[in-house]
Design a protein around this motif. Structure first.
Motif, PDB file in Angstrom:
ATOM      1  N   GLU A 150      70.557  10.676  65.033  1.00  0.00           N
ATOM      2  CA  GLU A 150      69.796  11.189  63.880  1.00  0.00           C
ATOM      3  C   GLU A 150      68.885  12.336  64.311  1.00  0.00           C
ATOM      4  OE1 GLU A 150      69.232  10.777  60.666  1.00  0.00           O
ATOM      5  OE2 GLU A 150      70.641   9.187  60.161  1.00  0.00           O
ATOM      6  N   ALA A 151      68.235  12.131  65.476  1.00  0.00           N
ATOM      7  CA  ALA A 151      67.299  13.150  65.964  1.00  0.00           C
ATOM      8  C   ALA A 151      68.039  14.460  66.237  1.00  0.00           C
ATOM      9  CB  ALA A 151      66.627  12.649  67.239  1.00  0.00           C
ATOM     10  N   GLN A 152      69.224  14.334  66.804  1.00  0.00           N
ATOM     11  CA  GLN A 152      70.017  15.550  67.091  1.00  0.00           C
ATOM     12  C   GLN A 152      70.440  16.232  65.794  1.00  0.00           C
ATOM     13  OE1 GLN A 152      72.830  13.485  69.583  1.00  0.00           O
ATOM     14  NE2 GLN A 152      72.199  14.652  71.391  1.00  0.00           N
ATOM     15  N   LEU A 153      70.748  15.398  64.794  1.00  0.00           N
ATOM     16  CA  LEU A 153      71.143  15.966  63.494  1.00  0.00           C
ATOM     17  C   LEU A 153      69.997  16.777  62.908  1.00  0.00           C
ATOM     18  CD1 LEU A 153      73.094  13.360  61.342  1.00  0.00           C
ATOM     19  CD2 LEU A 153      73.936  15.081  62.879  1.00  0.00           C
ATOM     20  N   ARG A 154      68.786  16.219  63.047  1.00  0.00           N
ATOM     21  CA  ARG A 154      67.621  16.918  62.477  1.00  0.00           C
ATOM     22  C   ARG A 154      67.362  18.216  63.221  1.00  0.00           C
ATOM     23  NH1 ARG A 154      65.637  11.778  61.513  1.00  0.00           N
ATOM     24  NH2 ARG A 154      64.679  11.656  63.564  1.00  0.00           N
ATOM     25  N   LEU A 155      67.558  18.176  64.537  1.00  0.00           N
ATOM     26  CA  LEU A 155      67.241  19.355  65.354  1.00  0.00           C
ATOM     27  C   LEU A 155      68.242  20.486  65.147  1.00  0.00           C
ATOM     28  CD1 LEU A 155      66.064  17.905  68.747  1.00  0.00           C
ATOM     29  CD2 LEU A 155      64.790  19.402  67.216  1.00  0.00           C
ATOM     30  N   SER A 156      69.515  20.128  65.074  1.00  0.00           N
ATOM     31  CA  SER A 156      70.506  21.213  64.949  1.00  0.00           C
ATOM     32  C   SER A 156      71.106  21.187  63.562  1.00  0.00           C
ATOM     33  CB  SER A 156      71.599  21.032  66.005  1.00  0.00           C
ATOM     34  OG  SER A 156      72.245  19.807  65.807  1.00  0.00           O
ATOM     35  N   ARG A 157      70.617  22.087  62.750  1.00  0.00           N
ATOM     36  CA  ARG A 157      71.151  22.209  61.388  1.00  0.00           C
ATOM     37  C   ARG A 157      71.983  23.477  61.323  1.00  0.00           C
ATOM     38  NH1 ARG A 157      68.283  19.274  57.394  1.00  0.00           N
ATOM     39  NH2 ARG A 157      66.528  18.171  58.291  1.00  0.00           N
ATOM     40  N   PRO A 158      73.295  23.327  61.273  1.00  0.00           N
ATOM     41  CA  PRO A 158      74.107  24.549  61.220  1.00  0.00           C
ATOM     42  C   PRO A 158      73.961  25.257  59.873  1.00  0.00           C
ATOM     43  CG  PRO A 158      75.466  22.597  60.962  1.00  0.00           C
ATOM     44  CD  PRO A 158      74.079  22.110  61.221  1.00  0.00           C
ATOM     45  N   LYS A 159      74.129  26.588  59.915  1.00  0.00           N
ATOM     46  CA  LYS A 159      74.069  27.349  58.659  1.00  0.00           C
ATOM     47  C   LYS A 159      75.335  27.089  57.865  1.00  0.00           C
ATOM     48  CE  LYS A 159      71.487  31.182  60.586  1.00  0.00           C
ATOM     49  NZ  LYS A 159      72.020  31.974  61.672  1.00  0.00           N
ATOM     50  N   ARG A 160      75.325  27.580  56.632  1.00  0.00           N
ATOM     51  CA  ARG A 160      76.533  27.439  55.801  1.00  0.00           C
ATOM     52  C   ARG A 160      77.705  28.098  56.487  1.00  0.00           C
ATOM     53  NH1 ARG A 160      76.259  28.626  49.451  1.00  0.00           N
ATOM     54  NH2 ARG A 160      78.287  27.680  49.310  1.00  0.00           N
ATOM     55  N   ASN A 161      78.870  27.527  56.340  1.00  0.00           N
ATOM     56  CA  ASN A 161      80.120  28.034  56.950  1.00  0.00           C
ATOM     57  C   ASN A 161      80.115  27.963  58.474  1.00  0.00           C
ATOM     58  OD1 ASN A 161      80.945  28.636  54.384  1.00  0.00           O
ATOM     59  ND2 ASN A 161      80.163  30.729  54.506  1.00  0.00           N
ATOM     60  N   MET A 184      77.535  20.579  54.016  1.00  0.00           N
ATOM     61  CA  MET A 184      78.008  20.767  52.637  1.00  0.00           C
ATOM     62  C   MET A 184      76.852  21.336  51.826  1.00  0.00           C
ATOM     63  SD  MET A 184      80.592  17.813  51.582  1.00  0.00           S
ATOM     64  CE  MET A 184      79.422  16.513  51.526  1.00  0.00           C
ATOM     65  N   PRO A 185      77.155  22.041  50.739  1.00  0.00           N
ATOM     66  CA  PRO A 185      76.073  22.691  49.979  1.00  0.00           C
ATOM     67  C   PRO A 185      75.034  21.694  49.456  1.00  0.00           C
ATOM     68  CG  PRO A 185      78.222  23.434  49.220  1.00  0.00           C
ATOM     69  CD  PRO A 185      78.471  22.342  50.195  1.00  0.00           C
ATOM     70  N   ASP A 186      75.435  20.435  49.200  1.00  0.00           N
ATOM     71  CA  ASP A 186      74.467  19.480  48.633  1.00  0.00           C
ATOM     72  C   ASP A 186      73.559  18.864  49.693  1.00  0.00           C
ATOM     73  OD1 ASP A 186      76.100  17.779  49.999  1.00  0.00           O
ATOM     74  OD2 ASP A 186      76.605  16.494  48.294  1.00  0.00           O
ATOM     75  N   GLY A 187      73.734  19.269  50.951  1.00  0.00           N
ATOM     76  CA  GLY A 187      72.862  18.717  51.999  1.00  0.00           C
ATOM     77  C   GLY A 187      73.558  17.652  52.823  1.00  0.00           C
ATOM     78  N   GLY A 188      74.712  17.201  52.363  1.00  0.00           N
ATOM     79  CA  GLY A 188      75.489  16.231  53.138  1.00  0.00           C
ATOM     80  C   GLY A 188      76.296  16.952  54.209  1.00  0.00           C
TER      81      GLY A 188
END
Ligand SMILES: Nc1ncnc2c1ncn2[C@@H]1O[C@H](COP(=O)(O)OP(=O)(O)OP(=O)(O)O)[C@@H](O)[C@H]1O
Ligand SMILES: [Mg+2]
Length: 746
Positions: free
Chosen positions: A288-299, A321-325
């Motif tokens: 979860e922590a890694q998910l929060r830290l690395s947020r890829p841009k769209r596409n 995904m555009p909805d945040g998922g």
């Protein structure tokens, strides 16, 4: 579209509702108004008519009272008169009040009033006359008919008024009827319009509904297609909502992550999966922590790969995904990694092959010069045995170099092969005595016979070499003795096998397996044994070219080689040679006979670009008494042929000549001028015009560089003898160009 239709239907219904309500309201209002007005008018008309009637009656009563009095003279008869007189006046007033709003009635009343007065006066006069003068005077007054005329006039006016009132009443009723009819039509039209509008709205709603139905069906179809596509993927796909809960997935998602079914359901949190996998696989999915830290841009996606505990390899891709998922895509990289390794290995072998092939070519030229010169010198040193010994040693080293170069060429799949159908069931047992001698007593050699073996297509000499190499390796793996087994089998390699092994064509193969009970090899050694110069043997004990040669030879023959080894158990090498469609011919055992030299010198045209090779070749030939004409390239060779056209008995040419004319072209030009002149090609390298797909073209004579003195002479003499016997069978020379050969003994 559907939304638009529904909105239009709603608006229509609303407008219609308002319009119908307004219409019904207006009509009702109008109706009430009309009823009230009709009621007032009717009441008024009835009052007027009733008053007229009452007035008539009152007047008649007054007249009746007057007559009674006139006839009797008694006052009692006057009572109706007396009561009616007041009544008449009152009714006249009432009539005036009631009919005042109608001009015609007003005129009538204006006409009625004076006549009524006169009538009343006439009545009063006659009564006074009766009382004061007597009956006759009164009758005289009556007989003047003035009274009667007044009554007639009054009745006429009252009738007229009655008539007028009736007309007015009828008119009002007719107006009311007309308005009622109009209102009725209005209401009917409103209802019809409302019905049409409702039908129209219903139609629109119907269309909207069928559109929605079609859309829903399409959506259901798209959803089921997406589902099927998702399930058909060989990649695992898991879709997570913005709150990181699993909302969609396919079968591969579960199988690639090896998740229990109970865990793969709607709403399972991402953390649950992370924790579950951490138990069995260690750190596997991003935390979860890694998910929060690395947020890829769209596409953009985060890609990482993991090795599973069962040895498989998975690539994991997280795409937002555009909805945040996000979507997790899992790809099984195991097969691809294996295929890449196989491809890399085969490319490596090819690259090494090309390199070694090139080196071997140059080396062969050098060795030709070294060997040739050593042999020449050696032949001149009959009186110096010490020097001869040294020369022998140098020759041995050069020949060893030539063997290595030949092995390198074999590995590079560039040795000239003469594949022929071989019956392994006879060729292999023939080898056993040689192997027994070579391997030594401590090794027990077994040949397992097999009936119905297919003939193999290969170069018999090279196959012997290969088996010998394998046997030598087996011997080295069994220093304390052991068993060497040679087996054969018919094998069909199928598509599946070909897919898993690079460069394998599916089909029928004859297999030769050489097994030993030696120390075997570890897998990391097995993976390298076919590399040239890879050896685990002590310095000077092995060159590491044995298996490289076997590999190159089998591949060049269109076959396949596979090695199985177990440490401390033994090794089996399997050679798969393509099945021959022709049956094997009985092989004639080659015996080395002494060379019978020609009694008179033949003339040989030598064409070779390397000066040193050319010189040594010329020296060898001259040493054996041949006449030699030499050229450095094809053009010069052709020129010399022209000037010595009748003299030349054999063309000895290098295959790879510089300039326009290659060895083969030169041979063709010579054949055009002198078809009887045989050709012997020299080559240190076979990837050229006379060798195709590793096989020598039919009827081509080739001697590989480096060649020994004896070999060269033996080949030349053999060719000259063949040529002489062919021309001897051709009875007569066929034309002016043909020059008869000198006779060759033997
Ligand atoms: N039958 C076998 N048993 C165990 N190891 C083997 C066997 N055959 C080959 N090897 C291993 O493979 C290596 C390479 O073999 P290869 O025949 O190519 O070269 P070499 O035997 O070392 O040298 P050369 O054949 O030139 O004498 C060997 O050094 C040995 O380690
Ligand atoms: Mg070896």
């Amino acid at each position: 579209m559907t939304k638009h239709l529904v909105a239009r239907a709603n608006l229509t219904v609303l407008i219609m509702l308002i319009a119908v309500l307004a219409l019904v309201g207006g009509a009702t209002w109008n109706q009430i108004d009309m009823a009230r007005s009709a009621r007032l008018w009717t009441q008024r008309a009835n009052d007027v008519l009733l008053t007229i009637k009452d007035l008539n009656i009152a007047l008649r009563d007054a007249e009746t009272g007057q007559r009674g009095y006139l006839l009797t003279g008694r006052d009692t008869y006057l009572s109706p008169y007396n009561s009616s007189i007041a009544h008449v006046t009152r009714l006249a007033g009432k009539l005036q009040r009631l009919a005042n709003d109608d001009s015609i009635e007003r005129d009538s009343i204006a006409a009625l009033d004076p006549i009524l007065q006169k009538k009343l006066e006439e009545l009063a006069q006659t009564i006074v006359l009766r009382r004061t003068v007597g009956l006759d005077a009164a009758l005289t007054a009556v007989n003047t008919d003035a009274g009667r005329n007044y009554t007639v006039a009054i009745v006429a006016i009252l009738d007229k008024m009655t008539q007028h009132e009736n007309i007015v009443l009828a008119q009002h009723q007719q107006t009311a009827d007309t308005r009622a009819i109009r209102v009725r039509w209005l209401v009917i039209s409103g209802i019809v319009l409302a019905a049409i509008a409702l039908v129209w709205a219903a139609r629109m709603l119907n269309r909207a509904w069928s559109n929605a139905y079609v859309l829903e069906a399409q959506q259901r179809q798209v959803a089921s297609q997406l589902r099927a596509s998702l399930d058909s993927l060989t990649q695992g796909v898991g879709v997570f909502s913005p709150s990181r809960q699993l909302v969609n997935w396919n079968a591969c998602f579960q199988s690639l992550l090896k998740l229990p079914k109970a865990l793969v359901r709607n709403g399972t949190s991402y953390t649950t999966l992370v924790d579950y996998l951490a138990e069995s696989e260690g750190e596997f999915l991003e935390t979860e922590a890694q998910l929060r830290l690395s947020r890829p841009k769209r596409n953009e996606s985060i890609v990482y790969s993991r090795h599973c505990s069962d040895g498989s390899q998975v690539e994991i891709r997280r795409s937002p995904m555009p909805d945040g998922g996000f979507i997790l895509t899992l790809t099984d990289m195991t097969k691809r990694a294996q295929a890449e390794a196989v491809l890399r290995e085969s490319q490596k072998m090819q690259a090494i092959g090309q390199l070694t092939g090139g080196i071997a070519h140059d080396f062969n030229n050098l060795l030709t010069v070294v060997l040739g010169n050593l042999e020449l010198v050696n032949s001149k040193l009959a009186n110096a045995p010490d020097l001869q010994k040294k020369i022998e040693r140098a020759s041995w080293a050069a020949r060893r170099g030539a063997t290595l170069t030949a092995q390198l060429l074999a590995f590079a799949r560039k040795q000239p092969l003469s594949p022929k159908p071989i019956d392994l069931a006879t060729a292999l047992p023939d080898l056993v005595p040689l192997l027994t001698r070579t391997l030594g007593e401590h090794i027990d050699i077994r040949y397992v016979e097999r009936a119905g073996l297919w003939p193999a297509m290969a170069d018999a000499a090279q196959l012997e070499n290969a088996v010998l190499n394998l046997a030598l390796n087996a011997r080295d793996a069994m220093p304390d003795g052991g068993r060497l087994t040679i087996e054969t089998a018919n094998v069909v390699l199928d598509e599946e096998y070909a897919r898993l092994h690079s460069e394998v064509t599916p089909g029928d193969y004859t297999m030769v397996a050489v097994s030993d009970t030696g120390h075997g090899m570890r897998p990391e050694i097995v993976s390298r044994v076919f590399e040239p110069f890879y050896t685990t043997k002590a310095e000077g004990k092995g060159t590491g070219l044995g298996l490289a040669m076997v590999f190159g030879f089998v591949k060049q023959s269109g076959g396949h080689v596979k090695i199985y080894s177990e440490v401390d158990a033994g090794t089996t090498v399997r050679l798969y040679l393509p099945r021959s469609i022709e049956e094997a011919q009985a092989t004639s055992t080659q015996s080395i006979e002494p060379v019978v030299m020609p009694s008179s010198a033949a003339t040989i045209l030598v064409v070779e670009d390397e000066a040193a090779v050319r010189e040594v070749t010329i020296a060898i030939l001259k040493d054996f008494g041949f006449k030699v004409i030499s050229a450095a390239d094809g053009e010069e060779g052709l020129r010399l042929l022209g000037t010595h056209i009748g003299e030349i008995d054999l063309l000895l040419t290098d295959v790879m000549l510089p300039g326009e004319l290659r060895g083969r072209d030169l041979a063709q030009r010579v054949a055009a001028l002198r078809p009887d002149v045989p050709v012997l090609y020299m080559s240190g390298y076979t990837e050229n015009s006379i060798v195709h797909h590793g096989r020598l073209d039919d009827g081509v004579n080739l001697i590989g560089k480096p060649f020994s003195r004896d070999n060269l002479i033996r080949r030349i003499v053999g060719i000259l003898q063949d040529s002489a016997s062919t021309s001897a069978t051709n009875d007569e020379p066929s034309g002016g160009n043909v020059v008869s050969l000198k006779s060759w003994p033997g």
